[in-house]
Design an enzyme around this catalytic site. Structure first.
Site, PDB file in Angstrom:
ATOM      1  N   GLY A 151      -5.200  -4.114  -8.073  1.00 33.85           N
ATOM      2  CA  GLY A 151      -6.408  -3.359  -7.746  1.00 33.85           C
ATOM      3  C   GLY A 151      -6.076  -1.983  -7.188  1.00 33.85           C
ATOM      4  O   GLY A 151      -6.659  -0.971  -7.589  1.00 33.85           O
ATOM      5  N   LYS A 179     -12.009  -9.523  -3.989  1.00 31.28           N
ATOM      6  CA  LYS A 179     -10.552  -9.325  -3.984  1.00 31.28           C
ATOM      7  C   LYS A 179      -9.956  -9.955  -5.261  1.00 31.28           C
ATOM      8  O   LYS A 179     -10.663 -10.158  -6.224  1.00 31.28           O
ATOM      9  CB  LYS A 179      -9.952  -9.907  -2.705  1.00 31.28           C
ATOM     10  CG  LYS A 179     -10.392  -9.156  -1.448  1.00 31.28           C
ATOM     11  CD  LYS A 179      -9.895  -7.730  -1.465  1.00 31.28           C
ATOM     12  CE  LYS A 179     -10.428  -6.928  -0.283  1.00 31.28           C
ATOM     13  NZ  LYS A 179     -10.121  -5.499  -0.411  1.00 31.28           N
ATOM     14  N   ASP A 201      -6.880  -8.290   4.187  1.00 26.98           N
ATOM     15  CA  ASP A 201      -6.096  -9.177   3.314  1.00 26.98           C
ATOM     16  C   ASP A 201      -5.574 -10.412   4.048  1.00 26.98           C
ATOM     17  O   ASP A 201      -4.911 -11.260   3.445  1.00 26.98           O
ATOM     18  CB  ASP A 201      -4.917  -8.410   2.698  1.00 26.98           C
ATOM     19  CG  ASP A 201      -5.392  -7.345   1.717  1.00 26.98           C
ATOM     20  OD1 ASP A 201      -6.500  -7.492   1.165  1.00 26.98           O
ATOM     21  OD2 ASP A 201      -4.660  -6.363   1.518  1.00 26.98           O
ATOM     22  N   ARG A 224       1.564   4.182  -3.127  1.00 26.19           N
ATOM     23  CA  ARG A 224       1.311   5.600  -2.824  1.00 26.19           C
ATOM     24  C   ARG A 224       2.572   6.439  -2.955  1.00 26.19           C
ATOM     25  O   ARG A 224       2.519   7.589  -3.394  1.00 26.19           O
ATOM     26  CB  ARG A 224       0.705   5.720  -1.420  1.00 26.19           C
ATOM     27  CG  ARG A 224      -0.754   5.250  -1.374  1.00 26.19           C
ATOM     28  CD  ARG A 224      -1.197   4.973   0.049  1.00 26.19           C
ATOM     29  NE  ARG A 224      -2.610   4.663   0.179  1.00 26.19           N
ATOM     30  CZ  ARG A 224      -3.169   3.471  -0.061  1.00 26.19           C
ATOM     31  NH1 ARG A 224      -2.430   2.451  -0.493  1.00 26.19           N
ATOM     32  NH2 ARG A 224      -4.462   3.284   0.118  1.00 26.19           N
ATOM     33  N   ARG A 242     -13.014  -7.490 -11.333  1.00 28.11           N
ATOM     34  CA  ARG A 242     -13.275  -6.768 -10.080  1.00 28.11           C
ATOM     35  C   ARG A 242     -14.115  -5.507 -10.301  1.00 28.11           C
ATOM     36  O   ARG A 242     -13.988  -4.838 -11.314  1.00 28.11           O
ATOM     37  CB  ARG A 242     -11.938  -6.448  -9.397  1.00 28.11           C
ATOM     38  CG  ARG A 242     -11.194  -7.741  -9.090  1.00 28.11           C
ATOM     39  CD  ARG A 242      -9.894  -7.493  -8.397  1.00 28.11           C
ATOM     40  NE  ARG A 242     -10.107  -6.915  -7.075  1.00 28.11           N
ATOM     41  CZ  ARG A 242      -9.108  -6.545  -6.286  1.00 28.11           C
ATOM     42  NH1 ARG A 242      -7.856  -6.677  -6.690  1.00 28.11           N
ATOM     43  NH2 ARG A 242      -9.350  -6.047  -5.099  1.00 28.11           N
ATOM     44  N   GLN A 277      -9.300   2.056  -0.783  1.00 30.39           N
ATOM     45  CA  GLN A 277      -9.128   2.350  -2.204  1.00 30.39           C
ATOM     46  C   GLN A 277     -10.157   3.371  -2.671  1.00 30.39           C
ATOM     47  O   GLN A 277      -9.833   4.291  -3.419  1.00 30.39           O
ATOM     48  CB  GLN A 277      -9.212   1.067  -3.029  1.00 30.39           C
ATOM     49  CG  GLN A 277      -8.068   0.119  -2.707  1.00 30.39           C
ATOM     50  CD  GLN A 277      -8.125  -1.173  -3.488  1.00 30.39           C
ATOM     51  OE1 GLN A 277      -9.076  -1.437  -4.208  1.00 30.39           O
ATOM     52  NE2 GLN A 277      -7.099  -1.997  -3.332  1.00 30.39           N
ATOM     53  N   ARG A 323     -12.266 -14.684  -2.490  1.00 26.52           N
ATOM     54  CA  ARG A 323     -11.424 -15.331  -1.467  1.00 26.52           C
ATOM     55  C   ARG A 323     -12.214 -16.178  -0.484  1.00 26.52           C
ATOM     56  O   ARG A 323     -11.675 -17.127   0.090  1.00 26.52           O
ATOM     57  CB  ARG A 323     -10.627 -14.274  -0.687  1.00 26.52           C
ATOM     58  CG  ARG A 323      -9.435 -13.795  -1.462  1.00 26.52           C
ATOM     59  CD  ARG A 323      -8.512 -12.919  -0.654  1.00 26.52           C
ATOM     60  NE  ARG A 323      -7.394 -12.534  -1.513  1.00 26.52           N
ATOM     61  CZ  ARG A 323      -6.674 -11.431  -1.381  1.00 26.52           C
ATOM     62  NH1 ARG A 323      -6.947 -10.586  -0.401  1.00 26.52           N
ATOM     63  NH2 ARG A 323      -5.679 -11.179  -2.199  1.00 26.52           N
ATOM     64  N   SER A 379       0.838  -1.210   0.000  1.00 29.85           N
ATOM     65  CA  SER A 379       0.000   0.000   0.000  1.00 29.85           C
ATOM     66  C   SER A 379       0.868   1.253   0.000  1.00 29.85           C
ATOM     67  O   SER A 379       0.617   2.206  -0.740  1.00 29.85           O
ATOM     68  CB  SER A 379      -0.896   0.014   1.242  1.00 29.85           C
ATOM     69  OG  SER A 379      -1.805  -1.049   1.197  1.00 29.85           O
ATOM     70  N   SER A 419     -13.409   1.010   2.565  1.00 25.01           N
ATOM     71  CA  SER A 419     -12.404   0.699   1.559  1.00 25.01           C
ATOM     72  C   SER A 419     -11.426   1.863   1.432  1.00 25.01           C
ATOM     73  O   SER A 419     -11.811   2.978   1.076  1.00 25.01           O
ATOM     74  CB  SER A 419     -13.072   0.428   0.208  1.00 25.01           C
ATOM     75  OG  SER A 419     -12.127   0.580  -0.834  1.00 25.01           O
TER      76      SER A 419
HETATM   77  C1  S3P Z   1      -5.591  -1.440  -0.097  1.00 24.55           C
HETATM   78  C2  S3P Z   1      -6.860  -1.500   0.397  1.00 24.55           C
HETATM   79  C3  S3P Z   1      -7.613  -2.753   0.577  1.00 24.55           C
HETATM   80  C4  S3P Z   1      -6.731  -3.982   0.447  1.00 24.55           C
HETATM   81  C5  S3P Z   1      -5.757  -3.863  -0.666  1.00 24.55           C
HETATM   82  C6  S3P Z   1      -4.859  -2.664  -0.477  1.00 24.55           C
HETATM   83  C7  S3P Z   1      -4.923  -0.125  -0.228  1.00 24.55           C
HETATM   84  O1  S3P Z   1      -8.628  -2.807  -0.398  1.00 24.55           O
HETATM   85  O2  S3P Z   1      -7.511  -5.137   0.292  1.00 24.55           O
HETATM   86  O3  S3P Z   1      -4.952  -5.013  -0.756  1.00 24.55           O
HETATM   87  O4  S3P Z   1      -3.688  -0.072  -0.406  1.00 24.55           O
HETATM   88  O5  S3P Z   1      -5.619   0.896  -0.154  1.00 24.55           O
HETATM   89  P1  S3P Z   1     -10.062  -2.118  -0.143  1.00 24.55           P
HETATM   90  O6  S3P Z   1      -9.825  -0.666   0.015  1.00 24.55           O
HETATM   91  O7  S3P Z   1     -10.894  -2.392  -1.369  1.00 24.55           O
HETATM   92  O8  S3P Z   1     -10.607  -2.791   1.075  1.00 24.55           O
END
Ligand code: S3P
Length: 448
Positions: free
Chosen positions: A105, A359, A332, A37, A133, A181, A363, A33, A179
């Site tokens: 993702g 995911k 995760d 970023r 997804r 994300q 999963r 993550s 989330s």
């Molecule tokens: C992540 C957020 C999570 C996680 C992913 C990494 C991130 O997803 O499952 O592996 O770096 O922001 P979600 O925001 O969809 O829960």
């Protein structure tokens, strides 16, 4: 320089065998993550962003490539550090080719936020897993902010074409699911808005975007909201200044050697420099409730995150009830927790796992199928996974569905099961943890 592997590398099965006590000290790769970023913020800043400890997994390399396509200059130094010279907020280039995120993702969704806040047109695509997804959860708020989806596959899926806006609108957005994300895409779009962007989440999700926004010079305030939530407010159009980033070791990758040590008799290992951000620590809390012998040593701060060395020893685990509110802080880690639960005495119930269905694979189904195939008693009741611990026969092939965490979880199971456990494809492990096999073998794990 490491490059993302070809998207259609042939599947390579791998087996894990019952192993003797694991021992030694290891450092897992940089956090995925934070790595995504760091590159994205480097792209948006003016000047040189130096990154230490970047995860050189395929997912992150895809994000680096997309940053280049949007105007960043990116270089890997011989000592393993990376430098990013950004195009700068508001000055991104129109990409000429598709932004191909492979399996990633996080990279794709965060970059949709970036593109949505700039007057550029970009085509997004990915591998067979990413194409399945849901992207509507990202595209809906970005549309409110002024972006337009010109093309998309059925149900708001990749491949899609996004037209960003030169003047993203200030919005207040409540995320429909916890989330990071979704939150991050909205904030990254809002970064180039002339006003304030607010995201409200009912359950707090990982806060790396907020931390990095502040680190790169933006004004962002995160306040508690309701019993478990947060309200995050960002002032648009800050001056984004290049900063150095030190990436801590990924707790989601550390989870594999950690659980391996707990289930392989006689083990005693140390995992160094693991991020202990409370919004990522649900697995640690749960394992400790299960009776795991895990000590946090040498607690310190690295690159704005709390880290510690984790000492883990073989433990007699017991089943527990994992509340749904804990899901965002260990989202995760359920596949590997399910593996720990198979070696625990009694029943473990993991509640509220609907997000696991979207995911890298479904999963929830993939874990249950792999456990059953290997003789473990488990069931899915609505969105809960119930695992009854005890005998783990092993001996079966597990379908990984292009999902790195399914592959690593079942390989860990094979280290303590009666018979070997085989996964149908280990190639996807390179998306997040390219050195998984040699690192585990250094501890004493047996694979073939
Ligand atoms: C992540 C957020 C999570 C996680 C992913 C990494 C991130 O997803 O499952 O592996 O770096 O922001 P979600 O925001 O969809 O829960």
């Amino acid at each position: 320089m490491p490059h993302a592997a070809h998207a259609h590398a042939p599947a390579a099965p791998l087996s894990a065998h019952k192993s003797g006590p694991l021992s030694g000290r290891v450092r897992p790769p940089g956090d995925k993550s934070v790595s995504h970023r760091a590159l994205i913020f480097g792209l948006l800043a003016i000047g040189e962003t130096k990154i230490e400890g970047l995860l050189e997994g395929e997912d992150v390399l895809r994000t680096a490539q997309a940053c280049r396509q949007l105007g960043a200059k990116i270089l890997r130094h011989d000592d393993g550090r990376w430098s990013v010279w950004g195009a700068g907020l508001g000055s991104l280039l129109q990409p000429t080719e598709t932004l191909d995120f492979g399996n990633a993702g996080t990279g794709s969704r965060l970059m949709m936020g970036v593109v949505a806040g700039h007057p550029i047109l970009a085509r997004f695509d990915g591998d067979a897993s990413l194409r399945k997804r849901p992207m509507k959860r990202i595209l809906d708020p970005l549309a409110l902010q002024g972006a337009q989806v010109l093309e998309q596959a059925e149900g708001g899926r990749l491949p899609l074409v996004l037209q960003g806006s030169s003047e993203p609108l200030p919005v207040e957005y409540k995320t429909p699911v916890a989330s990071a994300q979704i939150k991050s895409a909205v904030l990254l779009c809002g970064l180039n808005s002339p006003g304030q962007t607010t995201v409200i989440e009912a359950e707090a999700s990982r806060d790396h975007t907020e931390k990095m926004l502040a680190h790169f010079g933006a004004t962002v305030v995160s306040a508690p909201h309701g019993p478990h939530g947060r309200k995050i407010t960002l002032e648009g159009r800050p001056e984004m200044i290049a900063r150095d980033v030190r990436v801590p070791a990924d707790p989601s990758s550390a989870a594999f050697p950690l659980v391996a040590a707990l289930i392989v008799e006689g083990s005693d290992i140390v995992i160094e420099g693991v991020m202990t951000n409370p919004l990522r620590s649900g697995l640690l809390t749960t394992l400790q409730e299960m009776g795991a012998d895990i000590g946090l040593e040498n607690r310190r701060e690295e690159g704005g995150e709390e880290v510690a060395d984790m000492r883990a020893r073989f433990s007699h685990l017991k089943g527990v009830d994992v509340p749904a509110e804990r899901a965002p802080s260990m989202i995760d880690e359920y596949p590997i927790l399910a593996v720990a639960a198979t070696f625990a005495q009694g029943e473990t119930r993991m509640r509220g796992l609907s997000e696991l269905r979207v995911k890298e694979s479904d999963r929830l189904e993939a874990v249950a199928a792999g456990l059953r195939a290997n003789g473990v008693d488990c069931e899915i009741v609505e969105d809960d996974l119930i695992v009854r611990g005890g005998r783990v026969a092993g001996g079966a092939m597990v379908e990984t569905h292009l999902d790195h965490r399914i592959a690593m979880s079942f390989l860990v199971m094979g280290l303590a099961a009666e018979k070997h456990v085989t996964v149908d494809d280990e190639t996807m492990i390179a998306t997040s943890f390219p050195a998984f096999r040699p690192l585990m073998e250094r501890l004493g794990a047996r694979f073939s």
